[in-house]
Every structure is written in structure tokens, then in C-alpha cells.
Scaffold this motif. Structure first.
Motif, mmCIF file in Angstrom:
data_model
loop_
_atom_site.group_PDB
_atom_site.id
_atom_site.type_symbol
_atom_site.label_atom_id
_atom_site.label_comp_id
_atom_site.label_asym_id
_atom_site.label_seq_id
_atom_site.Cartn_x
_atom_site.Cartn_y
_atom_site.Cartn_z
ATOM 1 N N VAL A 1 79.513 64.016 92.226
ATOM 2 C CA VAL A 1 80.758 64.169 91.537
ATOM 3 C C VAL A 1 81.606 65.217 92.362
ATOM 4 N N TRP A 2 81.140 66.049 92.903
ATOM 5 C CA TRP A 2 81.798 67.279 93.695
ATOM 6 C C TRP A 2 81.885 66.546 95.225
ATOM 7 N N ALA A 3 80.648 66.207 95.633
ATOM 8 C CA ALA A 3 80.501 65.444 96.749
ATOM 9 C C ALA A 3 81.739 64.479 97.120
ATOM 10 N N ALA A 4 82.088 63.627 96.112
ATOM 11 C CA ALA A 4 82.929 62.790 96.297
ATOM 12 C C ALA A 4 84.361 63.401 96.298
ATOM 13 N N TRP A 5 84.642 64.483 95.377
ATOM 14 C CA TRP A 5 85.788 64.843 95.312
ATOM 15 C C TRP A 5 86.360 66.281 96.090
ATOM 16 N N ARG A 6 85.528 66.878 96.626
ATOM 17 C CA ARG A 6 85.454 67.845 97.154
ATOM 18 C C ARG A 6 86.494 68.468 97.997
ATOM 19 N N ASP A 7 86.622 67.408 99.007
ATOM 20 C CA ASP A 7 87.389 67.667 100.155
ATOM 21 C C ASP A 7 89.281 67.552 99.389
ATOM 22 N N ALA A 8 89.178 66.504 98.484
ATOM 23 C CA ALA A 8 90.663 66.157 98.201
ATOM 24 C C ALA A 8 91.067 67.507 97.309
ATOM 25 N N ALA A 9 89.898 67.876 96.387
ATOM 26 C CA ALA A 9 90.303 69.370 95.583
ATOM 27 C C ALA A 9 90.562 70.403 96.642
ATOM 28 N N ASN A 10 89.651 70.791 97.576
ATOM 29 C CA ASN A 10 89.804 71.606 98.560
ATOM 30 C C ASN A 10 91.158 71.782 99.263
ATOM 31 N N ALA A 11 91.825 70.500 99.768
ATOM 32 C CA ALA A 11 92.907 70.337 100.489
ATOM 33 C C ALA A 11 94.125 70.875 99.625
ATOM 34 N N THR A 12 94.040 71.149 98.448
ATOM 35 C CA THR A 12 95.163 71.692 97.568
ATOM 36 C C THR A 12 95.312 73.240 97.606
ATOM 37 N N MET A 13 94.035 73.684 97.866
ATOM 38 C CA MET A 13 93.814 75.199 97.603
ATOM 39 C C MET A 13 94.151 76.277 98.739
ATOM 40 N N ILE A 14 94.371 77.214 98.683
ATOM 41 C CA ILE A 14 94.570 78.395 99.812
ATOM 42 C C ILE A 14 93.515 79.359 99.241
ATOM 43 N N ASP A 15 93.217 79.708 97.987
ATOM 44 C CA ASP A 15 92.233 80.750 97.769
ATOM 45 C C ASP A 15 91.696 80.188 96.114
ATOM 46 N N SER A 16 90.422 80.205 95.938
ATOM 47 C CA SER A 16 89.736 79.910 94.832
ATOM 48 C C SER A 16 88.675 81.299 94.565
ATOM 49 N N ASP A 17 88.700 82.314 95.227
ATOM 50 C CA ASP A 17 87.964 83.357 94.666
ATOM 51 C C ASP A 17 88.273 84.594 93.921
ATOM 52 N N ASP A 18 89.343 84.193 93.252
ATOM 53 C CA ASP A 18 89.901 85.039 92.265
ATOM 54 C C ASP A 18 89.243 84.724 90.813
ATOM 55 N N VAL A 19 87.901 85.144 90.559
ATOM 56 C CA VAL A 19 87.264 84.828 89.490
ATOM 57 C C VAL A 19 86.614 86.203 88.696
ATOM 58 N N LEU A 20 86.850 86.284 87.619
ATOM 59 C CA LEU A 20 86.415 87.370 86.776
ATOM 60 C C LEU A 20 85.204 86.767 85.962
ATOM 61 N N LEU A 21 84.088 87.347 86.081
ATOM 62 C CA LEU A 21 82.905 87.097 85.433
ATOM 63 C C LEU A 21 82.650 87.824 84.088
ATOM 64 N N LEU A 22 82.768 87.134 82.860
ATOM 65 C CA LEU A 22 83.123 87.902 81.582
ATOM 66 C C LEU A 22 81.765 87.546 80.393
ATOM 67 N N LYS A 23 81.839 88.389 79.624
ATOM 68 C CA LYS A 23 80.924 88.160 78.350
ATOM 69 C C LYS A 23 81.764 88.555 77.070
ATOM 70 N N PRO A 24 81.626 87.982 75.941
ATOM 71 C CA PRO A 24 82.207 88.473 74.684
ATOM 72 C C PRO A 24 82.089 89.847 74.244
ATOM 73 N N ALA A 25 83.281 90.434 74.080
ATOM 74 C CA ALA A 25 83.748 91.914 73.993
ATOM 75 C C ALA A 25 82.752 92.487 72.645
ATOM 76 N N TRP A 26 82.503 91.537 71.600
ATOM 77 C CA TRP A 26 81.711 92.007 70.585
ATOM 78 C C TRP A 26 80.982 90.675 70.106
ATOM 79 N N ARG A 27 80.062 90.883 69.046
ATOM 80 C CA ARG A 27 79.379 89.719 68.712
ATOM 81 C C ARG A 27 79.920 88.433 68.269
ATOM 82 N N ASP A 28 81.053 88.333 67.685
ATOM 83 C CA ASP A 28 81.556 87.048 67.515
ATOM 84 C C ASP A 28 83.149 86.845 68.223
ATOM 85 N N ALA A 29 83.076 87.645 69.263
ATOM 86 C CA ALA A 29 84.293 87.510 70.022
ATOM 87 C C ALA A 29 84.436 86.387 70.895
ATOM 88 N N GLY A 30 83.634 85.487 71.137
ATOM 89 C CA GLY A 30 83.713 84.512 71.962
ATOM 90 C C GLY A 30 84.625 83.206 71.268
#
Length: 255
Positions: free
Chosen positions: A86-115
Motif C-alpha cells: 500500500v505504501w509503495a503504491a501511494w508513497r510518491d504521491a503522498a510525499n509530493a505534497t509534503m515539505i516536512d513530516s518529522d514534527d512527531v510527538l511520541l506520547l502515552k496516556p497521562a494516567w490510567r484511563d486517560a487514553g
């Protein structure tokens, strides 16, 4: 819903908040590709596509969230998808729209039932390989607030937010959906960068419309209880919070 019952159906103990800067005028192109072609392939690989959004204040920004069952599951799911057809088929078309895709925050729930509790939500099917119309979703509105915290203050901030902010929100009819803090584990899929050294608290709230959000914000601003709560929370802040005002796309699970 009770905390115990909610915890049984929470989605994704690991969540990515992804903000893409796009080439001018290309956001609708990316949304068309994403909604029609990239959702099912990712979910079949083992992740949950929680929501994808137009940023109402930045016309060339695409914001989305996806979740995983853990850091090792994240590695396996991302490997399966980005090495797959799937990504091989649509990678080029998707990436052609982008300047930057590296602004990514990796997160976990803040408390037990916060998700996110995604039980009962459903995603419209694409129509003839295309995304369905967004017309019926124009009133939907989400706010994501990113609090940048001093190192070592995330646990106390989350505790104060749960104990003090949530009751004020409830009193004013605000609908909190989830809350997260930074996940500091090593990036399990280094082919896709994430922001390192971050100490954030992220809250997600939903509203019927942008006007409803504005009314709630005005009411909170006028509330002595909320002002006192804000002072407590701001004591841990390293810089002003960032608010993302978002409208979901037609096939967003959050919508």
C-alpha cells in the motif's frame, strides 16, 4: 463510565501526534490520498488511525494521530506498513505534497484511563475508492493543547490537571477526550524521526463547533476557578502552551 470499565476499552497505550507541513495548496490532495487509500493498510498492519484533521489556523498543515499497542508493536506495525504494497503504491504521491513530516510527538496516556475510548465509533467507507464528502462534518471541532513542561514535572502536572482542571471542565460542559504525556522510550522505528528531549502534556477536547469552543473558552477565561487552576499548571510550564484548532476529515474516526 467507570474508570475500570473505560480502561478495558481504551485505545493505544502509545500514540503519535503528527503535524505535517505541506506545500502550498496541497492539503486537499493529501487528504484525498490518505482518506481513500492509506487508512485500511495501516490498520491491517496493526495500528489504529485515531483521527486526521485540517488545522483551521494553518492552511498548509495536516495533523493526525495514530496509536499502537506498545513500542515493540509500533516497530512491527510500522515495518509491515512501510515495507508493504500500500505504501509503495501511494508513497510518491503522498510525499509530493509534503515539505516536512518529522514534527512527531511520541506520547502515552497521562494516567490510567486517560487514553481515547473509541468504543462505539465507526469510520465511513470510501465511496468508489474516493473519500466521502466532508460537508456533513463542517461543524465538528477538536482542540489539542500542547503544554511544554520543565523536565521532571510531567507527573505532577498530569496529577494537577486530573484533580483540578477536569472538574472545572466538567462544570462548564467541556468534553475532554484524552490526555497524554511524553513517552521517553527510544524510538522503536528510527526510519521515522520523532521529536526527542520533549516534555509535554497533551490534552484533546471535542466540541460541536468552533463557535461552541469559543464560547467555552470565554466562559473559562471569566472563571476564577479556572484562573486559579491555570496558575497552578503554568508553574510547570517551560513556554506558552500551543493550541491546535482542528476540523476532522470525512473518514476520521474522531469526528
Amino acid at each position: 463510565m467507570s474508570a475500570a470499565k473505560k480502561s478495558d476499552c481504551l485505545a493505544s497505550p502509545i500514540v503519535e501526534l503528527r503535524q505535517y507541513t505541506l506545500k502550498h495548496g496541497r492539503r486537499e490532495t493529501l487528504i484525498g490520498i490518505f482518506d481513500a487509500h492509506l487508512i485500511e493498510g495501516q490498520e491491517e498492519a496493526g495500528m489504529t488511525i485515531i483521527g486526521q484533521f485540517r488545522d483551521l489556523d494553518r492552511p498548509d498543515m495536516f495533523v493526525w494521530m495514530r496509536g499502537f499497542d506498545g513500542m515493540e508493536a509500533r516497530k512491527d506495525a510500522l515495518t509491515a506498513f512501510y515495507d508493504g504494497s500500500v505504501w509503495a503504491a501511494w508513497r510518491d504521491a503522498a510525499n509530493a505534497t509534503m515539505i516536512d513530516s518529522d514534527d512527531v510527538l511520541l506520547l502515552k496516556p497521562a494516567w490510567r484511563d486517560a487514553g481515547f475510548d473509541l468504543s462505539g465509533l465507526w469510520r465511513p467507507a470510501p465511496v468508489d475508492g474516493k473519500k466521502p464528502s466532508d460537508a456533513s462534518l463542517l461543524a465538528s471541532f477538536y482542540a489539542i493543547q500542547i503544554h511544554h513542561l520543565r523536565p521532571g514535572t510531567e507527573v505532577n502536572f498530569a496529577g494537577n490537571f486530573e484533580a483540578q482542571a477536569l472538574p472545572v471542565f466538567e462544570a462548564f460542559g467541556v468534553r475532554p477526550l484524552a490526555a497524554f504525556v511524553s513517552e521517553h522510550a527510544e524510538n522503536s522505528f528510527p526510519r521515522l524521526p520523532v521529536r526527542v528531549g520533549e516534555n509535554v502534556f497533551v490534552s484533546v477536547t471535542g466540541f460541536d463547533s468552533a463557535d461552541a469552543y469559543a464560547r467555552h473558552e470565554a466562559a473559562l477565561t471569566a472563571s476564577p476557578e479556572w484562573q486559579a487552576c491555570r496558575q497552578t499548571l503554568q508553574a510547570a510550564s517551560a513556554k506558552p502552551a500551543q493550541t491546535l484548532r482542528l476540523s476532522p476529515t470525512a473518514r476520521s474516526l474522531l469526528r
